[in-house]
Design an enzyme around this catalytic site. Structure first.
Site, mmCIF file in Angstrom:
data_model
loop_
_atom_site.group_PDB
_atom_site.id
_atom_site.type_symbol
_atom_site.label_atom_id
_atom_site.label_comp_id
_atom_site.label_asym_id
_atom_site.label_seq_id
_atom_site.Cartn_x
_atom_site.Cartn_y
_atom_site.Cartn_z
ATOM 1 N N ARG A 194 28.764 -0.838 -25.479
ATOM 2 C CA ARG A 194 28.178 -2.119 -24.838
ATOM 3 C C ARG A 194 26.740 -2.119 -25.545
ATOM 4 N NH1 ARG A 194 30.580 -1.653 -19.259
ATOM 5 N NH2 ARG A 194 32.129 0.009 -19.736
ATOM 6 N N ARG A 239 42.947 -0.570 -18.019
ATOM 7 C CA ARG A 239 42.137 -1.525 -18.772
ATOM 8 C C ARG A 239 42.406 -1.417 -20.044
ATOM 9 N NH1 ARG A 239 36.181 -3.584 -17.109
ATOM 10 N NH2 ARG A 239 35.525 -1.389 -17.890
ATOM 11 N N ASP A 291 31.967 5.847 -4.558
ATOM 12 C CA ASP A 291 33.219 6.854 -4.230
ATOM 13 C C ASP A 291 33.892 6.722 -5.644
ATOM 14 O OD1 ASP A 291 34.046 4.186 -4.373
ATOM 15 O OD2 ASP A 291 35.028 4.175 -2.317
ATOM 16 N N GLY A 318 30.928 5.066 -13.562
ATOM 17 C CA GLY A 318 31.149 5.635 -12.359
ATOM 18 C C GLY A 318 32.234 5.621 -11.681
ATOM 19 N N ASP A 375 34.398 -6.769 -17.505
ATOM 20 C CA ASP A 375 34.040 -6.750 -16.563
ATOM 21 C C ASP A 375 34.098 -7.909 -15.600
ATOM 22 O OD1 ASP A 375 32.968 -5.119 -14.133
ATOM 23 O OD2 ASP A 375 31.704 -4.111 -15.563
ATOM 24 N N ASP A 419 24.854 -4.150 -19.786
ATOM 25 C CA ASP A 419 25.975 -2.998 -19.637
ATOM 26 C C ASP A 419 27.417 -3.936 -19.778
ATOM 27 O OD1 ASP A 419 25.158 -3.645 -17.085
ATOM 28 O OD2 ASP A 419 26.952 -2.889 -16.352
HETATM 29 P P1 AMP Z 1 29.486 -3.141 -12.598
HETATM 30 O O1 AMP Z 1 28.912 -4.175 -11.591
HETATM 31 O O2 AMP Z 1 31.280 -3.208 -12.357
HETATM 32 O O3 AMP Z 1 29.331 -3.624 -13.940
HETATM 33 O O4 AMP Z 1 29.102 -1.712 -12.240
HETATM 34 C C1 AMP Z 1 27.951 -1.351 -12.286
HETATM 35 C C2 AMP Z 1 27.645 0.218 -12.168
HETATM 36 O O5 AMP Z 1 28.104 0.651 -10.949
HETATM 37 C C3 AMP Z 1 28.487 1.156 -13.042
HETATM 38 O O6 AMP Z 1 27.834 2.025 -13.754
HETATM 39 C C4 AMP Z 1 29.864 1.242 -12.441
HETATM 40 O O7 AMP Z 1 30.403 2.538 -12.952
HETATM 41 C C5 AMP Z 1 29.148 1.756 -11.075
HETATM 42 N N1 AMP Z 1 30.026 1.494 -10.064
HETATM 43 C C6 AMP Z 1 30.510 0.212 -9.541
HETATM 44 N N2 AMP Z 1 31.293 0.554 -8.476
HETATM 45 C C7 AMP Z 1 31.489 1.857 -8.283
HETATM 46 C C8 AMP Z 1 31.957 2.595 -7.276
HETATM 47 N N3 AMP Z 1 32.977 2.252 -6.282
HETATM 48 N N4 AMP Z 1 31.775 4.130 -7.399
HETATM 49 C C9 AMP Z 1 30.934 4.652 -8.385
HETATM 50 N N5 AMP Z 1 30.224 3.688 -9.184
HETATM 51 C C10 AMP Z 1 30.379 2.560 -9.290
HETATM 52 MG MG MG Z 2 29.912 -3.122 -15.618
#
Ligand code: AMP
Ligand code: MG
Length: 491
Positions: A187, A180, A129, A96, A266, A256
């Site tokens: 995953r 990164r 965002d 995202g 992560d 994930d």
């Molecule tokens: P994470 O907690 O980093 O593993 O993220 C979980 C999901 O939320 C993943 O699909 C990320 O890409 C999405 N995500 C986290 N932060 C954002 C952001 N600021 N904008 C869009 N997607 C996000």
């Molecule tokens: Mg993640």
């Protein structure tokens, strides 16, 4: 326009094997340009090992690449699709706020993903965002590099640039992008996505791709998908044992965030434990303690069961039989983990070969540590340095009895006391990225633009087993506080 000679001088040598998977697995996606990129930290050593010229990476052209304002020659940027179980619940996810630029082919013959994190919105952004704030990206940089130095498989951090744009969280924060580096971003969640949203051809293509990329020796294996499950299980068992052995709490072990390569990925709400307590949780959203320190091995097994489920159609036509095969592998996880962990704990205590007494020696120590609220890292450091007076429980009868047992056990082995101590030094880090030190470094960088504190911390963390005097000041646990340390997700 970029001068492509300039970029080639940098050493980019990209391939895009992931982009050759069925298109359901990704969306072509360029990073979204940012206003005024500025390089704030670059990992020179990592750059060199990737075949990239560190000095050239400081040029405007290269910084534009780290910022997503430009892409290097040979790049085919995309956002990966994946799903996952978050806190036990299935969800569609995907990159995202990240874009895979391509796979750098290194001088050492490796293929590694180059990913920009915080590079703008993608089709998987949902309400987000697509951006990241500077503090959390620097935090990932520090902790992932500390993990690497500890010898724990991990994604790494090549660079952080600030964007010159604010990201809106609870307050406005400076925006940043992290580059990164990972041996891949495959995953468990990628397989869950294939099962849920793809057809059988997609699943097979993904499994074959994973084998090709991470387990090429399995290609000619008659039962290669079962072997894939076995190998991934083994790598996760080993990885989680390594986390436990240094007191690392991942904080968000959703499927994930479980790589098939066996790398830690992560670095959101993760943190290292100071005081030993299996119930330790730092993440503000983990109210049930699902991802507490002591739960990590169980969650590891749970996550692998989700992986196993996705592979069933590939194991056997008869799904009952397939389930049995998968269950046999998964049921080995806890023993596999335990064996790796015991081996690691033995090394931490200077013990070479397995012995019937090991369990009581190890558990005996841990229960004293728990009872006396001992610092995890400093306990093993004191035992290694034979500075017993540094232990909070050194004057107790329990310790005296335990010490006798441990020393007798040590003297029974063939190896010398010096060899045993040497083994301990190699397995007991003196320094870990303690939360208060990480926060101090982030404050200086984010509030004052002063990166010297972070660079000093990184230098110390780069040799965690050095046992040198200049590390001493980084060994002090934080002052006791009424407010427990809290970490945050989605940062
Ligand atoms: P994470 O907690 O980093 O593993 O993220 C979980 C999901 O939320 C993943 O699909 C990320 O890409 C999405 N995500 C986290 N932060 C954002 C952001 N600021 N904008 C869009 N997607 C996000
Ligand atoms: Mg993640």
């Amino acid at each position: 326009m970029t001068n492509s000679n300039e970029i080639n001088k940098t050493g980019w040598n990209l391939d895009n094997s992931y982009a050759r998977l069925p298109e359901t697995f990704f969306s072509e996606q360029k990073p979204t340009p940012v206003r005024s990129p500025e390089l704030v930290i670059l990992n020179d050593q990592l750059a060199e090992s990737l075949g990239l010229e560190a000095e050239t990476l400081r040029n405007e052209e290269a910084v534009n690449i780290f910022a997503g304002n430009d892409v290097p020659e040979g790049a085919s940027p995309l956002a990966q699709a994946y799903a996952g179980h978050q806190f036990g619940h299935f969800t569609m996810l995907g990159d995202g706020r990240a874009v895979l630029i391509g796979e750098q082919m290194t001088p050492g013959g490796e293929r590694v993903d180059i990913q920009l994190k915080g590079s703008g919105r993608t089709p998987y952004s949902r309400g987000g965002d697509g951006r990241a704030a500077l503090g959390p990206m620097l935090r990932e940089y520090i902790i992932s590099e500390a993990m690497f130095a500890l010898g724990i498989p991990t994604t790494r951090s090549l660079a952080v640039v600030t964007t010159g744009e604010a990201v809106i969280r609870e307050t406005d924060l400076p925006g940043a992008i992290l580059t990164r580096v990972a041996s891949s971003h495959l995953r468990v969640g990628t397989f869950e996505y294939a099962t849920r949203f793809g057809d059988s051809k997609d699943l097979k293509a993904l499994a074959d791709y994973t084998i090709q990329r991470h387990f090429p020796s399995l290609k000619s294996d008659g039962q290669r998908y079962l072997s894939l499950l076995q190998e991934v299980t083994k790598r996760q068992a080993k990885l989680i044992s390594q986390w436990q052995l240094v007191g690392f709490i991942h904080g968000v072990m959703n499927t994930d965030n479980v790589t098939l390569s066996g790398e830690t990925i992560d670095y959101g709400p993760c943190a290292f434990m100071d005081t030993y307590d299996p119930e330790t949780v730092f993440s503000s959203i983990d109210v049930q303690g699902r991802y507490a320190y002591g739960n990590q091995p169980y969650i590891g097994g749970w996550n692998l069961a989700r992986f196993a489920e996705t592979l069933l159609p590939l194991l056997q036509d008869d799904q009952e039989e397939a389930l049995k095969l998968a269950q046999d592998v998964i049921s080995n996880f806890s023993e596999m983990f335990r064996n790796y962990w015991m081996e690691g704990m033995r090394a931490k205590l200077g013990l070479f070969e397995a012995d019937d007494q090991d369990e009581s020696i190890i558990e005996g120590l841990l229960s004293m540590m728990k009872k006396h609220q001992a610092d995890f890292t400093n306990t093993f450091r004191a035992l290694t340095m034979e500075n017993y007076e540094d232990l909070t429980f050194s004057s107790t009868d329990d310790f005296k009895k335990w010490y006798e047992l441990w020393q007798t056990r040590r003297s029974r082995q063939g190896e010398s006391h010096e060899d045993s101590q040497q083994l301990m030094r190699k397995h007991n880090p003196v320094v870990i990225p303690r939360n208060h030190r990480v926060e101090e470094a982030l404050d200086a960088a984010v509030e004052n633009g002063d990166y010297s504190v972070m660079k000093r911390l990184l230098a110390v963390l780069s040799s965690p087993f050095a046992y040198t005097e200049d590390q001493e000041e980084y060994c002090t646990p934080p002052e006791p506080s009424d407010r427990p340390y809290r970490t945050y997700c989605g940062t």
